[in-house]
Write an enzyme that holds these catalytic residues in place. Structure first.
Site, mmCIF file in Angstrom:
data_model
loop_
_atom_site.group_PDB
_atom_site.id
_atom_site.type_symbol
_atom_site.label_atom_id
_atom_site.label_comp_id
_atom_site.label_asym_id
_atom_site.label_seq_id
_atom_site.Cartn_x
_atom_site.Cartn_y
_atom_site.Cartn_z
ATOM 1 N N LYS A 40 -14.810 -15.908 2.517
ATOM 2 C CA LYS A 40 -14.767 -16.930 3.588
ATOM 3 C C LYS A 40 -14.973 -18.335 2.556
ATOM 4 C CE LYS A 40 -17.682 -18.578 7.612
ATOM 5 N NZ LYS A 40 -18.423 -18.105 8.681
ATOM 6 N N HIS A 51 23.238 8.695 4.321
ATOM 7 C CA HIS A 51 22.884 7.714 5.451
ATOM 8 C C HIS A 51 22.202 8.007 6.481
ATOM 9 C CE1 HIS A 51 25.889 5.037 3.477
ATOM 10 N NE2 HIS A 51 26.948 6.060 3.856
#
Length: 501
Positions: free
Chosen positions: A132, A267
């Site tokens: 922070k 696929h």
């Protein structure tokens, strides 16, 4: 200048402490980290000298003090903050190097008390406080960053962007850490929470995604132990995005079909599957089911690939062979092909229990489709025992095939798979059209959802199908049942739909 170092992962911590000391930083440390630094010949002071309070509760409380967090959080350009720290005799801390208790490792023990004790409190608090106030205090959470941090401090290039990047990494770490903890307690309590967080660890970048224009990375979900959690790539070039995606489907189906099962996939949808007396027979049956589509595909083997199977596999081009293991002779045979990827998979692990789909701004999370398919015979004719086994096999395969889906099988091997169609009859027609020379006499058919009309039954009868399994539940079920009775086909209803989109 002061640096606070308190780490669980002590990789290169000696280097960091010594380098910071050489740069003029006073080192403050805790517990095992302090001992490690002192043993390395670097002077450091105990956190207790800063807090004026001993570590208590077996180390649960050691850095949670205004003397520590005030030293980190105060803004250097704020006059009121400066006055406060001076009045309270707080010495500023300019660098914080922290990483966290091994909660992830504790999870693997399965011991609740041990897991709870490995929930870090002080570490995340230090990290968040420092991140922070990143403009004034440097947060370092990754040992791999130590060398760059030291070099930037030496050259005074620890600019705002670099500090923000370290802060970003720090917040990502605590978010990931908290996600693991929250998932553990949500799973333990079966709570349906308003909030659900998933955390992933990056394993590597990938060359590209589904297409070369798409970037892609590989992440790991460390909360679970499933089929691909500990996969080992034994041979071959780098795995691609599509390789991983396809492999997942093939392995899931092979796992569900059981030992001595082989799945061929292209696929993200199966093109053939079989179960045999051994791996060789299963592979031969799978190959013969669709020798065209298997070319360039992925093969998943729930069993050990021996040299005879390897020789059969070598006769065609395969992208990947994934198996429980490979014999030494099989590896010698298969590695003759430079580009084939050989992957070792742990089929003894369980399937992941959730299925996630990320949409544009929304996320869908559902339970895995793990419905047990009991069945009820709804026709005058009953299937034989052999047909019942084939029906169960075909329904397992169809569950892993893109909807709308139809699977035809015989002797625990697929004869044709039709998936990804917008009409159910088209799925069946695709099997007939793609295998014009195949004799389907005596086969069985599985459908992932109910028949809205009797057209599939009519075509199945023309193809020689002897038995059908489907969920049932259509308003026109009777038409399909009557047509089966007319054609002498047995049919079973499961009551369980298996859409896969």
């Amino acid at each position: 200048m002061r640096a606070l170092i308190s780490v669980t992962d002590k990789k290169n911590v000696d280097y960091l402490a010594r380098s910071l000391k050489d740069l003029g930083y006073e080192i403050v440390s805790t517990g095992g980290t302090l001992k490690r630094i002192l043993d390395a010949g670097v002077s450091a002071i105990d956190i207790e000298e800063v807090t004026g309070f001993p570590e208590i509760l077996n180390g649960r409380v050691k850095t949670l003090s205004p003397k520590v967090h005030g030293a980190i959080l105060y803004k250097r350009d704020d006059e009121e903050h400066r006055r406060t720290v001076e009045e309270q005799s707080i010495v500023p801390i300019d660098i914080v190097a922290v990483n966290l208790y091994d909660f992830q490792g504790a999870l693997k023990t399965g011991v609740h008390e041990n897991i709870v004790e490995n929930i870090d409190i002080g570490g995340p608090t230090l990290i968040r406080a420092t991140a922070k106030n990143y403009k004034d205090v440097l947060i370092v959470t990754d040992p791999d960053d130590y060398e760059e941090v030291v070099e930037r401090l030496k050259t005074k290039t620890d600019d705002l962007l670099f500090r923000e990047k370290l802060a970003a990494k720090a917040f990502a770490l605590t978010a990931y850490y908290d996600s693991m903890i929250s998932r553990y307690f949500l799973e333990r309590t079966s709570l349906d929470s308003k909030y659900f967080s998933l955390g992933f660890e990056k394993i590597s970048g990938l060359r590209y995604g589904e297409n070369p224009s798409q970037g892609a990375d590989l992440y790991k979900d460390n909360f679970v132990e499933s089929y691909l959690s500990n996969l080992e790539i034994l041979h071959g070039k780098e795995m691609s995005f599509n390789n991983y995606n396809d492999l997942n489907v093939a392995v899931e189906l092979a796992a569900e079909l059981g030992e001595n099962s082989v799945v061929a996939l292209k696929h993200a949808t199966p093109c053939a599957a079989a179960r045999g007396e051994n791996v060789l027979s299963a592979y031969v049956k799978t190959y013969n089911a669709d020798p065209l589509s298997i070319f360039g595909g992925i093969v998943a083997v729930n069993g050990i690939v021996d040299v005879e199977t390897a020789r059969e596999m070598s006769k065609t081009f395969l992208e990947i062979v994934a198996a429980t293991d490979f014999t030494e002779e099989a590896l010698i045979e298969l590695t003759k092909k430079k580009n084939i990827r050989l992957v070792k998979v742990d089929f003894s692990l369980s399937q992941v229990q959730i299925d996630l789909k990320y949409l544009n701004g929304k996320v869908l999370i559902q339970d895995r489709d793990k419905a047990e398919d009991g069945f009820e015979i709804v026709t005058e004719k009953e299937p034989t025992q052999a047909e019942i086994e084939d029906l169960k096999f075909a329904m397992t395969v169809v569950k892993h095939t893109k909807s709308n889906a139809i699977v035809i099988a015989k002797d625990l091997a697929t004869m044709g798979i039709g998936g990804g169609q917008t009409s159910r009859i088209w799925a069946l027609e695709s099997i007939r059209n793609n295998h014009p020379d195949k004799d389907f006499t005596g086969s069985v058919l599985a459908s992932d959802a109910f028949f809205p009309f009797d057209d599939c039954v009519i075509l199945a009868g023309e193809m020689g199908v002897e038995s059908i399994i489907q969920p049932g539940g259509s308003q026109r079920d009777k038409e399909s049942i009557d047509k089966c009775n007319e054609l002498g086909i047995s049919m079973a209803f499961t009551g369980q739909r298996h859409f896969k989109h």
